[in-house]
Design an enzyme around this catalytic site. Structure first.
Site, PDB file in Angstrom:
ATOM      1  N   ASP A  11       0.524  -0.958  -0.008  1.00  0.00           N
ATOM      2  CA  ASP A  11       0.365  -0.349  -0.112  1.00  0.00           C
ATOM      3  C   ASP A  11       1.057   1.387   0.005  1.00  0.00           C
ATOM      4  OD1 ASP A  11       1.229  -0.708   2.631  1.00  0.00           O
ATOM      5  OD2 ASP A  11      -0.094   1.296   3.288  1.00  0.00           O
ATOM      6  N   ASP A  70       6.324   0.033   3.006  1.00  0.00           N
ATOM      7  CA  ASP A  70       6.252  -0.714   3.608  1.00  0.00           C
ATOM      8  C   ASP A  70       5.806  -1.842   2.862  1.00  0.00           C
ATOM      9  OD1 ASP A  70       3.578  -0.747   4.115  1.00  0.00           O
ATOM     10  OD2 ASP A  70       3.685  -0.060   6.074  1.00  0.00           O
ATOM     11  N   GLU A  73       5.500   9.928   2.676  1.00  0.00           N
ATOM     12  CA  GLU A  73       5.012   8.315   2.487  1.00  0.00           C
ATOM     13  C   GLU A  73       4.183   8.651   1.372  1.00  0.00           C
ATOM     14  OE1 GLU A  73       4.796   4.497   4.394  1.00  0.00           O
ATOM     15  OE2 GLU A  73       4.184   5.706   6.055  1.00  0.00           O
ATOM     16  N   TYR A 123      -5.250   0.461  10.119  1.00  0.00           N
ATOM     17  CA  TYR A 123      -5.858   1.247   9.303  1.00  0.00           C
ATOM     18  C   TYR A 123      -7.535   1.076   9.918  1.00  0.00           C
ATOM     19  CZ  TYR A 123      -3.275   2.053   5.141  1.00  0.00           C
ATOM     20  OH  TYR A 123      -1.987   2.003   4.203  1.00  0.00           O
TER      21      TYR A 123
END
Length: 536
Positions: free
Chosen positions: A83, A86, A496, A236
């Site tokens: 995603d 990572d 990120e 999440y």
């Protein structure tokens, strides 16, 4: 599959609108190459691939990874997307990414095709849907995560060197996960329309079969997915619950099948599930209300046989969609309580962590809604949530809605106080130290020496030098509330990037590219599919 573009049909007609030139405080905003931005956006998804990479992989510095995913649990879960920076494969944001990529193609497929990017767009979608097919091993079983966020974040390794846990997690009838089941159903339903229009009837039918089963599973066995898969809570969690995803999936299944039952579901549950009650100022992988409200509004254009009861409910959905659009544009009465936040330079600002995800999603929804307004030949009417029963409303022209969306896209591309493009690889100045393990490390293609879990922190993460590889097409988290951006790997809230940041911009850039071409009075280029399309 050959001659894809020749058979790709987009249902909605292209509506000509005025292109408003946005100005900064000091000078007119510089023109942007939206075609280049579109091409680079689609390239980004190749950098996020997990699994065995195809021979036509263009991001050369990536290699095969996650080749034993699911082995411990006796299931093949190789593939899919990481995603962000990572290496965990999180099901909910991955599915949302595919839904938004598919929606982009459905709305602006002709523009994507004319740019020669349809093949790459189809590949980006299929890399996700192929994985979902694997992950949906039984009608009431969906594998929703591979890897553990905690152990993964203790390491800074290339995906090719992973030594962290690759344990897989699932939801089922005893451990339900309605959010992830319904979002995956939405993704596969939306993608089924894409591939049906592209001429691949078999794959479209397969996706639709899985979508219908997943929706039934998520609806019959209702429960929060983060209660069943507790390891996802720190990454999440579902703050809005699962009712928005169920409505969202029902609307996508109605679009994919034309079956009245799915529309009846969205109408009958509109009030109880919050679809016509929630007035929100954000749209994201978690909170789907604004998206489903805009999607429902499109029924007023596309659905010719709504009953009076259905039309009344759809109009209620539309009222909440307009609240969202007006909130983004700071046009709702009632001040800050009814409008989204802004930076001093005019960027939407919802949260400090990865704020550009909200900006890109807003830009897409406003672009789509401007098309709805044009098709209905009606203005946007802005009133506060408290004025739904007939209070005075300010009228806003549809092209003004599109102009605001353009201003947000242009900010991302560099029209901002720092003169920085937040789309990596676009323009002369963009983030060079993106918080991304693979991009910040030596390429496995050139240096196969193993990088240990902690070794990467010393050799790469803590280094001040630029990443050896640009994560081209990634939309990073973006600047803070004062329009200030810190280009450092440790500033992960800003540096990120995530797949769901970029996915909606595929549609936005496509629309703006076409408008710019029309503004210059150029003829549409001949449609040509990307050569890789035939490899699907």
């Amino acid at each position: 599959m050959s001659d894809v573009s020749g058979r790709f049909v987009v249902a909605a007609a292209v509506v000509a609108v005025s292109l408003v030139v946005m100005a900064s405080s000091s000078a007119a905003a510089a023109a942007h190459d939206y075609g280049e931005a579109l091409s680079k956006s689609l390239l980004y998804f190749e950098a996020q691939r997990s699994g065995r990479l195809p021979y036509f992989q263009r991001v050369w510095w990536r290699g095969h990874s996650g080749l034993t995913d699911g082995l411990e649990q006796g299931v093949d879960l190789v593939g899919g997307y990481y995603d962000a920076g990572d290496h965990v494969k999180f099901g909910l944001p991955m599915a949302f990414t595919i839904t938004m990529l598919s929606w982009s193609v459905l709305e602006y497929g002709e523009e994507i095709t004319a740019a020669g990017e349809l093949g790459h767009a189809l590949h980006a979608i299929k890399w996700g849907t192929d994985y979902f097919i694997k992950a949906h091993t039984h009608p009431n079983v969906l594998w929703t995560q591979v890897g553990d966020g905690d152990s993964d974040h203790y390491c800074w390794q290339r995906p090719e060197d992973m030594t962290t846990s690759r344990r897989a997690y699932k939801v089922d009838a005893e451990n339900p996960g309605s959010e992830v089941a319904a979002e995956t159903a939405a993704a596969m339903a939306a993608a089924s329309i894409v591939f049906r229009r592209a001429g691949d009837a078999h794959y479209s039918h397969l996706l639709l079969h899985h979508a219908q089963q997943l929706f039934e599973f998520g609806d019959k066995y209702r429960g929060r997915y983060d209660a069943s898969v507790e390891v996802v809570k720190n990454y999440y969690p579902s703050s809005s619950g699962y009712k928005d995803e169920l409505l969202w999936a029902a609307l996508w299944l109605h679009r994919a099948t034309g079956r009245r039952g799915y529309l009846d579901y969205a109408v009958a549950n509109a009030d109880d599930f919050g679809g016509t009650g929630w007035a929100v100022s954000e749209f994201s992988w978690d909170i789907k209300y604004a998206g489903l409200q805009v999607l429902a509004s499109k029924l007023l254009v596309e659905e010719k046989h709504l009953s009076s009861e259905q039309r009344a409910v759809v109009e209620k959905y539309r009222s909440k969609a307009e609240y969202y659009v007006c909130s983004c544009m700071n046009r709702n009465p009632g001040g800050a309580d009814h409008n989204a936040g802004r930076t001093p330079a005019g960027l939407l600002f919802i949260r400090p962590w990865n704020n550009l995800q909200y900006v890109s999603n807003a830009a897409f929804l406003l672009t789509v809604y401007s098309d709805v307004l044009s098709a209905l030949a009606q203005p946007l009417r802005c009133r506060s949530e408290d004025d739904d029963d007939g209070g005075a409303a300010a009228a806003v022209a549809g092209d003004e809605v599109l102009a605001f969306s353009k201003s947000q896209a242009d900010y991302i591309l560099g029209t901002n106080p720092m003169g920085t493009s937040y789309l990596v690889g676009y323009g002369e100045r963009y983030p060079r130290r993106v918080h991304h393990r693979a991009a910040s490390s030596a390429s496995y293609q050139h240096d196969k020496e193993f990088i240990g879990c902690l070794q990467g922190f010393d050799s790469w993460y803590s280094a001040r030098r630029e990443n050896p590889h640009d994560l081209v097409g990634a939309v990073v988290g973006g600047p803070n509330a004062k329009d200030v951006f810190t280009d450092h790997r440790g500033a992960y809230m800003q540096t990120e990037a995530c797949t769901y940041n970029t996915a909606p911009m595929v549609g936005v850039f496509s629309k703006l590219m076409e408008l710019e071409r029309r503004r210059r009075g150029e003829d549409a280029p001949p449609s040509s599919a990307s050569p890789v399309a035939e490899d699907l």
